[in-house]
Design a protein around this motif. Structure first.
Motif, short mmCIF file in Angstrom:
data_model
loop_
_atom_site.label_atom_id
_atom_site.label_comp_id
_atom_site.label_asym_id
_atom_site.label_seq_id
_atom_site.Cartn_x
_atom_site.Cartn_y
_atom_site.Cartn_z
N THR A 9 0.80 -1.21 0.00
CA THR A 9 0.00 0.00 0.00
C THR A 9 0.84 1.27 0.00
O THR A 9 0.31 2.34 -0.18
CB THR A 9 -0.92 0.03 1.23
N CYS A 10 2.11 1.15 0.21
CA CYS A 10 2.92 2.36 0.23
C CYS A 10 3.98 2.30 -0.87
O CYS A 10 4.51 1.26 -1.18
CB CYS A 10 3.57 2.58 1.59
N LYS A 11 4.20 3.47 -1.46
CA LYS A 11 5.21 3.58 -2.51
C LYS A 11 6.58 3.74 -1.87
O LYS A 11 6.70 4.13 -0.72
CB LYS A 11 4.94 4.83 -3.36
N GLU A 12 7.59 3.45 -2.65
CA GLU A 12 8.94 3.67 -2.17
C GLU A 12 9.17 5.17 -2.00
O GLU A 12 8.72 5.97 -2.80
CB GLU A 12 9.94 3.09 -3.17
N THR A 13 9.87 5.54 -0.96
CA THR A 13 10.20 6.94 -0.73
C THR A 13 11.65 7.18 -1.16
O THR A 13 12.54 6.46 -0.73
CB THR A 13 10.02 7.30 0.76
N LEU A 22 21.37 10.15 -10.02
CA LEU A 22 20.87 10.02 -11.39
C LEU A 22 22.02 10.05 -12.39
O LEU A 22 23.04 10.71 -12.14
CB LEU A 22 19.89 11.15 -11.71
N PRO A 23 21.87 9.38 -13.52
CA PRO A 23 22.92 9.43 -14.55
C PRO A 23 23.17 10.86 -15.02
O PRO A 23 22.27 11.70 -15.00
CB PRO A 23 22.33 8.59 -15.69
N GLU A 24 24.39 11.11 -15.43
CA GLU A 24 24.80 12.44 -15.92
C GLU A 24 23.82 12.92 -16.98
O GLU A 24 23.47 12.20 -17.91
CB GLU A 24 26.21 12.37 -16.51
N GLY A 25 23.34 14.15 -16.82
CA GLY A 25 22.45 14.76 -17.80
C GLY A 25 20.97 14.50 -17.55
O GLY A 25 20.12 15.13 -18.16
N GLU A 26 20.64 13.59 -16.66
CA GLU A 26 19.24 13.31 -16.34
C GLU A 26 18.83 14.19 -15.17
O GLU A 26 19.53 14.27 -14.17
CB GLU A 26 19.05 11.84 -16.01
N ARG A 27 17.67 14.84 -15.32
CA ARG A 27 17.19 15.74 -14.27
C ARG A 27 15.84 15.28 -13.76
O ARG A 27 15.02 14.76 -14.50
CB ARG A 27 17.06 17.17 -14.82
N ALA A 28 15.63 15.50 -12.47
CA ALA A 28 14.36 15.14 -11.85
C ALA A 28 14.13 16.04 -10.64
O ALA A 28 15.06 16.68 -10.14
CB ALA A 28 14.36 13.68 -11.43
N GLU A 29 12.88 16.08 -10.21
CA GLU A 29 12.53 16.78 -8.98
C GLU A 29 11.98 15.75 -8.00
O GLU A 29 11.56 14.66 -8.38
CB GLU A 29 11.48 17.86 -9.27
N LEU A 30 11.98 16.13 -6.74
CA LEU A 30 11.55 15.25 -5.67
C LEU A 30 10.52 15.99 -4.83
O LEU A 30 10.83 17.05 -4.28
CB LEU A 30 12.78 14.89 -4.83
N ILE A 31 9.31 15.47 -4.79
CA ILE A 31 8.26 16.09 -3.98
C ILE A 31 7.68 15.03 -3.06
O ILE A 31 7.16 14.02 -3.52
CB ILE A 31 7.17 16.74 -4.86
N GLU A 32 7.82 15.27 -1.77
CA GLU A 32 7.35 14.33 -0.75
C GLU A 32 7.85 12.91 -1.01
O GLU A 32 7.10 11.94 -0.87
CB GLU A 32 5.83 14.37 -0.62
N GLY A 33 9.12 12.80 -1.43
CA GLY A 33 9.74 11.49 -1.59
C GLY A 33 9.44 10.80 -2.91
O GLY A 33 9.87 9.66 -3.11
N GLN A 34 8.73 11.46 -3.81
CA GLN A 34 8.42 10.87 -5.12
C GLN A 34 9.22 11.59 -6.20
O GLN A 34 9.28 12.83 -6.22
CB GLN A 34 6.92 10.95 -5.42
N ILE A 35 9.82 10.83 -7.10
CA ILE A 35 10.65 11.39 -8.16
C ILE A 35 9.78 11.71 -9.38
O ILE A 35 8.94 10.89 -9.79
CB ILE A 35 11.78 10.43 -8.55
#
Length: 186
Positions: A9-13, A22-35
């Motif tokens: 019932t719970c997602k990975e945080t 993250l691999p070089e050049g890959e960008r992401a944001e993190l909101i409440e533990g979700q990518i």
């Protein structure tokens, strides 16, 4: 004997360490533990980003202000925790103690997000809620496809909408406005 299967019932945080891994050049944001992975912005997006950031930086320079303009990719650690990390298109930070070489620790005073086809849900919903609760004073959503600028002034609890033919006043400054009719994004 009944066997009950435990449903997941719970997602990975995730944490900021996952963002840094993250691999070089890959960008992401993190909101409440979700990518949330970031796509490469369009040329129109980048032209708009450059034009707006230049106008804001010029205003600050002319008025010898102490605020600083940063454009993506620029790390904002909204809650000073390890489960929230965003890269707003434009961040204006007026408290220099929040800044170091890694980015901004705490809420910027003013954030502008330029909507891309893949970022609509994030910009209009997730980030709106996150920025409002984190202490951002003002949040603009600039949507060139809809010809709309939505301005959330969290200090005054107000919402205004404008078109690309309008002048939009910045709430964190008494006498600064951006005339969107002067912005050439073609």
């Amino acid at each position: 004997m009944n066997v009950v299967r435990k449903e997941e019932t719970c997602k990975e945080t995730y944490t900021i360490d996952d963002i840094y891994a993250l691999p070089e050049g890959e960008r992401a944001e993190l909101i409440e533990g979700q990518i949330y992975y970031l796509a490469t912005p369009s040329r129109t997006h980048q032209r708009l980003l450059l034009s707006l950031s230049r106008k804001i930086a010029d205003y600050i320079d002319i008025h010898q202000g102490n605020c600083e303009v940063n454009i993506a990719p620029f790390a904002v650690f909204l809650n000073n925790d390890d489960i929230n990390y965003v890269e707003p298109d434009i961040s204006v930070i007026c408290d220099p103690s929040k800044l170091d070489e890694k980015g901004c620790h705490g809420a910027p005073d003013w954030i502008i997000e330029i909507v891309s086809p893949g970022s609509k849900q994030m910009d209009y919903y997730k980030k709106l809620l996150k920025y409002g609760t984190a202490g951002v004073r003002e949040y603009w959503i600039v949507d060139f496809e809809k010809n709309r600028i939505t301005v959330y002034d969290f200090q005054r609890d107000s919402l205004e909408e404008y078109a690309f033919s309008d002048k939009v006043k910045a709430g964190i400054y008494e006498d600064f406005e951006i005339d969107f009719s002067e912005i050439n994004i073609k």
